[in-house]
Every structure is written in C-alpha cells, then in structure tokens.
Design an enzyme around this catalytic site. Structure first.
Site, short mmCIF file in Angstrom:
data_model
loop_
_atom_site.label_atom_id
_atom_site.label_comp_id
_atom_site.label_asym_id
_atom_site.label_seq_id
_atom_site.Cartn_x
_atom_site.Cartn_y
_atom_site.Cartn_z
CG HIS A 1 -0.64 11.70 -4.43
ND1 HIS A 1 -0.97 10.95 -3.32
CD2 HIS A 1 -1.81 11.93 -5.08
CE1 HIS A 1 -2.27 10.73 -3.31
NE2 HIS A 1 -2.81 11.30 -4.37
CB CYS B 1 9.96 28.20 -8.96
SG CYS B 1 9.43 29.91 -8.75
CB CYS C 1 12.91 30.14 -7.52
SG CYS C 1 13.24 30.19 -9.28
CB THR D 1 -2.76 2.47 -0.14
OG1 THR D 1 -3.52 3.68 -0.08
CG2 THR D 1 -3.49 1.45 -0.99
CB SER D 2 -5.37 4.00 4.62
OG SER D 2 -5.10 5.24 4.02
CG ASN E 1 -2.58 -2.63 4.66
OD1 ASN E 1 -2.12 -2.48 5.80
ND2 ASN E 1 -3.05 -1.62 3.95
P1 OAD Z 1 -1.65 5.84 4.84
O1 OAD Z 1 -0.71 6.29 5.90
O2 OAD Z 1 -3.01 6.39 4.83
O3 OAD Z 1 -1.78 4.25 4.89
C1 OAD Z 1 -0.67 3.41 4.98
C2 OAD Z 1 -1.15 1.97 4.91
O4 OAD Z 1 0.00 1.13 4.93
C3 OAD Z 1 -2.05 1.55 6.07
O5 OAD Z 1 -3.18 0.84 5.54
C4 OAD Z 1 -1.16 0.61 6.90
O6 OAD Z 1 -1.89 -0.44 7.52
C5 OAD Z 1 -0.23 0.07 5.84
N1 OAD Z 1 1.10 -0.36 6.33
C6 OAD Z 1 1.88 0.20 7.29
N2 OAD Z 1 3.06 -0.43 7.39
C7 OAD Z 1 3.05 -1.42 6.45
C8 OAD Z 1 3.98 -2.41 6.03
N3 OAD Z 1 5.20 -2.54 6.59
N4 OAD Z 1 3.62 -3.25 5.04
C9 OAD Z 1 2.39 -3.16 4.46
N5 OAD Z 1 1.48 -2.24 4.80
C10 OAD Z 1 1.79 -1.37 5.78
O7 OAD Z 1 -0.89 6.08 3.45
P2 OAD Z 1 -1.52 6.15 1.97
O8 OAD Z 1 -2.67 5.24 1.85
O9 OAD Z 1 -0.41 6.02 1.02
O10 OAD Z 1 -1.44 12.18 -0.06
O11 OAD Z 1 -2.03 7.63 1.97
C11 OAD Z 1 -2.60 8.15 0.80
C12 OAD Z 1 -2.30 9.61 0.68
O12 OAD Z 1 -2.63 10.29 1.91
C13 OAD Z 1 -0.84 9.95 0.51
O13 OAD Z 1 -0.39 9.80 -0.81
C14 OAD Z 1 -0.78 11.38 0.94
C15 OAD Z 1 -1.62 11.28 2.19
O14 OAD Z 1 -2.25 12.43 2.60
C16 OAD Z 1 -1.10 13.47 -0.24
O15 OAD Z 1 -0.28 14.01 0.47
C17 OAD Z 1 -1.82 14.14 -1.36
#
Ligand code: OAD
Length: 248
Positions: free
Chosen positions: A121, A129, A151, A192-193, A217
């Site tokens: 990402h 820019c 810019c 990650t979710s 997680n």
């Molecule tokens: P999310 O906010 O969707 O998920 C975060 C995950 O981390 C969840 O499953 C939580 O349970 C877990 N979590 C929280 N605290 C934690 C900890 N201390 N240790 C371990 N796990 C923990 O974030 P992402 O999955 O990264 O994309 O989201 C994916 C994408 O959605 C991002 O890259 C971003 C967003 O929209 C873009 O902006 C394109």
C-alpha cells in the site's frame, strides 16, 4: 492448547523450516501507538473511508483529505518500532525470515532493520506530486502547512505516497508478494483483519501452495477459522517477545 505451548510448537516449526514470510497489517503497529483502521479505536471510526480515503475525493478536495492525513501522520511520523517489528528484523538477520509483505505505510519495519520489505500500500514516509511525480520525504513540517503542502515545482497538492481506495496496488510489489507466498514454508500473518482486497487474497494463495499458516492477532480475523493452522492470540509485541526466546 495453552498459548505458551503453541508458541513453542511454532518456534520448532520455524527452526525446522527457516523459510518464513510475514504478512503484516495495522495491528502490528498498535503497540507503537498507531491506531488500526477498524474497531472502536480505529481511524475509520473517526473518518468514513468513503468520504476521506478515495483518490477521487483527494483529487476533488485535497484540503478535506489532509485533515485526516494530518491526524494520521502526526502519530505515524513519530512512532517507533515495537518488539514485534524488532523480532521480525532479527529473524531476517538470523536467516529465519525471507521477507515481510506489509499493508502498512508507516515504515516501521525498515526502521526496525528489516531489509526485504514489500510494501503493498505504498510508503507514507514520502509525499508525491500527482502532476509532475516529484517525490520528497514527508517531514513533520509538512503537517503544519494549511490547507495542505504543495509541490515546489508545480504548486499542486502533495499526497502521501500511499495507495488510496480506487488506486491500483503497485504491480511489482504485488508480483513479489505472490512469488514469496508461493515459495515459503511458513506464512506468518500478523495483525490484519484480512478484509481489504487484493492484499487479503495473498494468504489464501500461500495456503494453496502448501504453506503452514501461523496467525498472530489480538482477536479472530477473517482467516482464523478458514486458513490458520496455528493461532497465537494476543498482542503482537508480547507474542513475538515470547517467540524470540525460543528462536534465538
Ligand atoms: P485493520 O484495522 O483492518 O485490522 C487490524 C487487525 O489488527 C485486527 O484484526 C485487530 O484485531 C488486530 N490487532 C489490533 N491490535 C493488535 C495488537 N496489539 N497485536 C496484534 N493484533 C492486533 O487493519 P489492516 O488489516 O491492516 O488500506 O487493514 C488493511 C487495510 O485497510 C489497510 O492497509 C488500509 C485499510 O483501509 C488502505 O488504506 C488501502
């Protein structure tokens, strides 16, 4: 099975197979003080992504999107790597880990010392820019410029060099991620979710190519019951701290 025993088993697997690829999301940086996107403390609770995170919105109204970016990056630009980032960097140095595929844009893996980091990402440590493609380091001073930094060459709005909704993922990064997912023995999903595609597809591909899936997680994710072989439930920093004691 109790967590300690599970962590020991995972460490044994890693010791046997030393072909690990990590796939990280916002949860790994929560202990560095950066809120995740989803959940009660998440950025998307404060800012509806439909209204703030689409490239079309940025092009129409950069001042509005910069309100959200200022909030997000005032934390992210000063955050420091936590134990989970540091242990992953050490795992690479000691030859256990081939690479990290990350959805994060905070640069904390690199700051922790990881060399091979595939950024799906983009990288929020730079501004770009969209008109002349000039790319500059994202400094804290940029956060003080109202309504948004521009810019120096063409005076157009600068945008963090990250993927907004509605933008394609960098093709080279995506190809590298798939090649790594194909070749690894252990695929380590951290914080990650698993709901944002196309990135969220990569663990399924790793599993289909025979990798053992280890997930770290705090809560069950969309992968836990479908894909995960070992679920290490807890804060990433704490889990990696324990894991490191069995590895190094
Ligand atoms: P999310 O906010 O969707 O998920 C975060 C995950 O981390 C969840 O499953 C939580 O349970 C877990 N979590 C929280 N605290 C934690 C900890 N201390 N240790 C371990 N796990 C923990 O974030 P992402 O999955 O990264 O994309 O989201 C994916 C994408 O959605 C991002 O890259 C971003 C967003 O929209 C873009 O902006 C394109």
């Amino acid at each position: 099975m109790d967590l300690e025993k599970l962590i020991r088993e995972v460490a044994e697997e890693i010791n046997k197979n030393k072909e690990v690829v990590a796939f990280t999301g916002a949860g790994i940086s929560v202990e560095s003080g950066i809120p995740a996107f989803r959940g009660s403390q998440g950025l998307w609770e404060k800012y509806d992504p439909e209204e703030y995170a689409y490239i079309s919105v940025f092009l129409r109204n950069p001042a509005k999107v910069w309100k959200m970016l200022r909030d997000m990056f005032s934390i992210a630009l000063q955050a420091k790597p936590n134990t989970a980032h540091l242990v992953l960097a050490e795992m690479e140095k000691k030859g256990y880990l081939k690479a990290i595929i990350t959805q994060n844009v905070d640069g904390l893996h690199q700051e922790a010392g990881s060399q091979k980091v595939i950024e799906l990402h983009g990288n929020g440590r730079f501004l770009v820019c969209l008109s002349c493609h000039n790319r500059v380091p994202f400094l804290r001073e940029h956060l003080e410029i109202e309504p948004y930094p521009v810019c120096q060459t063409c005076q157009k709005a600068l945008k963090p060099d990250v993927v907004f909704f509605g933008e394609p993922l960098p093709e080279e990064a995506l190809n590298s991620a798939y090649a790594l997912a194909k070749s690894c023995k252990i695929f380590l999903i951290v914080g990650t979710s698993g709901v944002v595609y196309p990135a969220a597809q990569i663990p399924y591909y790793a599993k289909s190519k025979g990798a053992t899936i280890v997930e770290v997680n705090l809560w069950e994710s969309s992968y836990t019951y479908k894909l995960t072989d070992f679920f290490l439930k807890g804060k990433a920093g704490e889990i990696f701290d324990k894991l490191s004691k069995y590895l190094f």
